[in-house]
Structures are given as C-alpha cells and as structure tokens.
Design an enzyme around this catalytic site. Structure first.
Site, short mmCIF file in Angstrom:
data_model
loop_
_atom_site.label_atom_id
_atom_site.label_comp_id
_atom_site.label_asym_id
_atom_site.label_seq_id
_atom_site.Cartn_x
_atom_site.Cartn_y
_atom_site.Cartn_z
N SER A 55 68.39 46.84 40.70
CA SER A 55 68.00 48.25 40.76
C SER A 55 69.23 49.14 40.96
CB SER A 55 67.01 48.46 41.92
OG SER A 55 67.50 47.90 43.11
N ASN A 60 63.58 45.25 53.29
CA ASN A 60 62.27 45.91 53.13
C ASN A 60 62.15 47.15 54.01
OD1 ASN A 60 61.87 43.75 51.50
ND2 ASN A 60 60.44 42.68 52.86
N THR A 87 39.51 85.67 29.37
CA THR A 87 38.80 84.42 29.64
C THR A 87 38.56 83.84 28.26
OG1 THR A 87 36.60 85.40 29.52
CG2 THR A 87 37.62 85.37 31.70
N HIS A 88 38.64 82.55 28.14
CA HIS A 88 38.52 81.87 26.83
C HIS A 88 39.56 82.38 25.84
CE1 HIS A 88 34.52 80.63 28.36
NE2 HIS A 88 34.47 81.89 28.80
N SER A 116 67.05 78.65 15.17
CA SER A 116 66.65 77.58 14.26
C SER A 116 67.84 77.19 13.40
CB SER A 116 65.51 78.08 13.38
OG SER A 116 65.45 77.33 12.17
N LYS A 147 64.95 83.19 13.37
CA LYS A 147 64.14 82.67 14.47
C LYS A 147 64.74 82.88 15.84
CE LYS A 147 61.15 79.71 14.18
NZ LYS A 147 59.75 79.64 14.53
N ASN A 199 63.42 81.19 19.33
CA ASN A 199 62.39 80.25 19.78
C ASN A 199 62.31 80.14 21.30
OD1 ASN A 199 61.60 79.60 17.15
ND2 ASN A 199 63.16 78.00 17.01
N GLU A 225 58.78 75.96 26.42
CA GLU A 225 58.17 74.79 25.78
C GLU A 225 58.58 73.51 26.50
OE1 GLU A 225 57.66 76.37 21.19
OE2 GLU A 225 59.54 75.49 21.81
N TYR A 266 55.59 43.77 51.57
CA TYR A 266 56.49 44.12 50.48
C TYR A 266 56.27 43.24 49.26
CZ TYR A 266 60.59 45.13 47.70
OH TYR A 266 61.40 45.48 46.67
N GLN A 286 59.88 48.29 43.95
CA GLN A 286 61.16 48.79 43.45
C GLN A 286 60.94 49.83 42.34
OE1 GLN A 286 64.73 46.21 43.21
NE2 GLN A 286 64.43 46.32 41.00
N LYS A 295 61.29 54.06 42.59
CA LYS A 295 62.47 54.92 42.64
C LYS A 295 62.73 55.75 41.40
CE LYS A 295 64.30 51.76 45.73
NZ LYS A 295 63.04 51.11 45.39
N1 ARG Z 1 65.86 46.91 45.65
C1 ARG Z 1 64.73 46.63 46.42
C2 ARG Z 1 63.70 47.74 46.25
O1 ARG Z 1 64.06 48.75 45.77
C3 ARG Z 1 65.08 46.55 47.87
C4 ARG Z 1 64.18 45.71 48.68
C5 ARG Z 1 64.29 44.30 48.25
N2 ARG Z 1 63.57 43.44 49.09
C6 ARG Z 1 63.23 42.18 48.74
N3 ARG Z 1 62.56 41.49 49.57
N4 ARG Z 1 63.56 41.70 47.58
O2 ARG Z 1 62.53 47.60 46.56
#
Ligand code: ARG
Length: 463
Positions: A22, A109, A154-155, A276, A282, A284, A289, A316, A321, A324
């Site tokens: 990660s 964890n 409305t509408h 454009s 144009k 835009n 958007e 956990y 993971q 994130k």
């Molecule tokens: N990179 C892991 C995560 O984002 C960290 C925790 C990993 N823990 C484990 N028991 N493998 O969740």
C-alpha cells in the site's frame, strides 16, 4: 528479510509484493505515522517499558526520518509494503536493533487506525474552512445582486418568480448541513484506537490516556476489537463528501444551463471557462461540468467502502487497506472542487436583465391571482380553477396574464377588483411572499444578514 519474515522459508513472489503493498498511496500518512510513534514511545518510557535512553534514541531516529521524508531524500519501495514498515525498517537501519522496540505493545492494526484517525481529523478542518470560503462567495454574489429576479422553477418549468439571491442562499443552507455532517464525522473520529494491539489489547502496562492527551484525542475506543475494525469515521467522511458533492453538482448543473444561449442568465468569467479545439466561437462551462462529473467518483468511493465493510468479520482484515484510496481521492476531489468553484462563483457575471425578462409574461404569477381570489373568500380550489381557465383563454388568444383587462378578469370572477392587476406583476409576486423563509425582499435581506453573521463569527473564531 521482511520485518515479519521469521516463520517463512521462502521470499514472497514479486507480484505478491506489488499486489499487497500500500506504500504507493499510504506514504501520505507519514506525518501521522511518525507523530503516533513519537507519542507511543514517550508513553512506553513513562510507564517503564522502554528506558529513557532507548526512547531518546528512537525519538531522535524518528525525527531524522521525518526530515528525510520531508526533504524527499527517503526512498519508498514495494518490498517494505506500507508506510509503517518503511519507517520501522529505516529506524532499525539508522539506530540499530533498539529501533525494533518502537513496535512494543503495538500492532500495525491499531497503528494504521491511529494514522487514519489523525488524517481524517486534520482533513475535516481543511474541508470546513473551504466550505466557509465557498459559502462566502455565494453570499457575496447574493448581496451583489440582491434585487435581481429570476424565474423559480419546478420540473424545469417556470413556476413562481423569486429573487436570485434567494436561490443562491438555498445552497448556503445545504452547505450549512454539510458542515454539520463533517463536524459530526470529526467528533466520532476523535477517539484513540492505539493500545488495541492486534485485536485483543496488550500485555504491557500501557497508558492509553497519556497517548490520547499527547495526540489531542478527546476520548478512547473502549473495545479493542472495535478500535481496529471500525472504519465508520471514514464512511462518514465519504458520506459527507458525497452529499456535499451532490449539492455542488446540482448548482453546477444550473450554471451549465444558465450559461447556455437559451437561458443567458449568467456568463462564466473567461478565467473559468474553456474553448473548443475546432469551433472558434465556443466558450464552454468545463469547470461546472467537471464538478458535476467528479461527483460520480466520490459517490463511488462511498459505495466502494460500504461494500468492503459489509460482511467483514471482526477484527482486522486486509480488505481494510482498501479504505485509503477512497479516503484520499475523495478528500482531494472535494478540496479541489471547493477551491475552483469558489473562484468561479466570485467571478461569475450575472445578467439581471435577462433573468427579469425571462420571468415576465410566463404565467408565473398565476398563483398570485388565485391567492387574490382566495383572500376574498373564494375557496382556493375554486380560485385555482378560475385562474386556470383564464390561463387557457390567454393561451388561446396568444396573450399573457398581464394583457388581460379588468373586464376580462371580472368576467371570470366578480371578486376581481381594480387592484388585481397590480398583483400580476413579477415584482408584486416576489414582494408578496413574506412568509418566513420566503422570497420577499425583506425575508431575503434577513437571510443574507444572518448568513453574513454566521460567516463573520466563524472567521472570528478561526473556524
Ligand atoms: N497497510 C495496512 C493497511 O493499510 C496496514 C495494516 C496491516 N496489518 C496487517 N495485519 N497486515 O491496512
């Protein structure tokens, strides 16, 4: 060898390293990770798990690593999986085996949970400030065009005329609720998960209150399993973000419509429009958007995380993971959108004449005529029918309500007096909606003053 490599006979396959890692995205947690480790080590020394010398060596090492990452000198590699392993690995490399003591009474964890709690809390503060900026731009635009009248829809059909400022202030209110949702998220992210260990707590005599104080947490998770499996605070961040984006997207859609030739109510500033590659004429509305379009990814991140969590057994699991990228991308999107949209609103040109012209002769004061009869005692349902027939008559004759003579009105109902004609104008219609929260100028003036007061108070308190 991996930090957890003791029980393994083989190296991990390179593709597993890449798949499992990660670090490509969680390196953004480095500041939080180091802050968390510093507090943890300080506590371990206080309770006597580490000697003062060990804690000092680890602290110095962590501070040097912080400087390395900040300066860009630190190298990240999928081999060390995530930000937690990278920092611990580098710590041991720098200060020797004592660096390995940083992970006493801790698991990745509770460590990763700590990092994301800190990150969410900090990012909520940024989002709140950006929401205030955006609201300020809306309110300033409303103040600048306080008397402008626009068709209310409305509408997407003309319904009743309203003040343009009233329309903008509706978004101010939505954003007030968005703020409250982010504040609620921050409140529930304000819990220290560290000390949960892998899932069951720890055998060391840790002091979680001390760590909470050190890191500025209001309270502690009371259950170690919950502490390492909870991602509600991220779901809440994503949900608040998704709804905020939906609000911004609705405004974006209106800006796209209003800037079309058919409406012509507004013109985007050149600095906030694009051209454009083929059509030289144009101009835009790419920015609104994209605001509208980017709403899709933020809504998607919310759905993704809810789906990840659904059916996850305690405690956990590596699935977590996946929280994130959803979190980071949503936060980045929301902040970028708020910044550019604030500038766009501030620079927006408003064509008050076009708005007013669109609101005239469109039958949108028909309700006022019905209200007139109802005030003279006719049941509203009957008044509605009388005016409906007048509208039909006008449509057949190619006229508008304003073209009707008093005689024609009185033929429809003897209750119409000479003052009925005055009720038919756009200005009278707007001015008559004096109920609390309505579009009458006095109501809108009060709403504007209230909004300006809120914003000023927030700036005073630095929030
Ligand atoms: N990179 C892991 C995560 O984002 C960290 C925790 C990993 N823990 C484990 N028991 N493998 O969740």
């Amino acid at each position: 060898m991996k930090l957890w490599g003791g029980r393994f006979r083989k190296e991990t396959a390179a593709e597993v390293d890449d798949f499992n890692a990660s670090i490509g995205f969680d390196q953004r947690l480095w500041e939080e990770d180091i802050a968390g480790s510093l507090a943890h080590v300080k506590m371990l020394a206080q309770v006597g798990v580490l000697t003062a010398e060990e804690a000092a060596a680890i602290t110095r090492g962590l501070e040097e690593i912080r400087a390395e990452i900040k300066s860009g000198a630190f190298t990240f590699s999928p081999e060390y999986e995530d930000i937690h392993m990278h920092i611990e690995h580098r710590l041991i490399e720098k200060i020797g085996p004592v660096g390995g003591k940083v992970h006493t009474a801790r698991s990745r964890n509770d460590q990763v949970a700590l990092d994301t709690h800190l990150w969410v809390k900090r990012r909520v503060d940024t989002v709140l400030a950006l929401i205030t900026d955006f609201q300020s731009a809306l309110v300033a635009k409303a103040r600048q065009h306080q008397a402008a009248v626009i068709p209310g829809y409305t509408h997407l059909q003309h319904a009743q005329p309203i003040l343009f400022a009233h329309h903008l202030l509706a978004y101010f209110e939505m954003l007030e609720r968005d703020r409250a949702r982010f504040l609620g998220c921050r409140e529930r992210a304000d819990l220290l998960p560290l000390g949960a260990g892998a899932l069951a707590g720890t055998t060391f005599p840790i002091d979680r209150e001390l760590v909470a104080r050190e890191l500025g947490f209001k309270a502690l998770y009371e259950n170690s399993l919950d502490a390492v499996s909870d991602r509600d605070y991220i779901v809440e961040f994503l949900a608040a973000s998704a709804l905020l984006m939906v609000h911004l997207s609705r405004l974006a859609e209106e800006l796209v419509l209003w800037s079309s030739r058919e409406f012509g109510f507004i013109e985007l500033d050149d600095a906030y429009s694009t051209g454009s590659s083929i059509m030289p004429q144009k101009k835009n509305p790419d920015v609104p958007e994209l605001v509208r379009g980017k709403t899709g990814r933020v809504v998607g991140h919310l759905t993704a995380l809810l789906t990840v969590l659904k059916g996850l057994p305690l405690a956990y699991n590596k699935d977590l993971q996946e929280d994130k990228e959803a979190l980071f991308d949503s936060a980045d999107t929301v902040c970028a959108v708020l910044r550019v949209f604030t500038g766009l609103i501030a620079a927006l040109k408003v064509n008050e004449e076009r708005m007013l012209a669109a609101a005239r002769g469109d039958f949108s004061t028909a309700t006022d005529l019905a209200d007139y009869l109802a005030r003279r005692g006719l049941p509203f349902r009957e008044a509605h029918a009388v005016v409906g027939r007048l509208v039909q008559q006008c449509l057949a004759a190619g006229k508008t309500l304003e073209d009707l003579t008093l005689e024609e009105l009185q033929a429809a109902s003897p209750l119409f007096g000479p003052d009925a004609m005055a009720a038919l104008t756009v200005e009278a219609s707007v001015a008559a909606r004096t109920s609390r929260g309505g579009t009458a100028p006095a109501q809108v003036a009060a709403a504007l003053a209230r909004a300006e007061e809120f914003l000023a108070a927030r700036r005073r308190d630095g929030k």
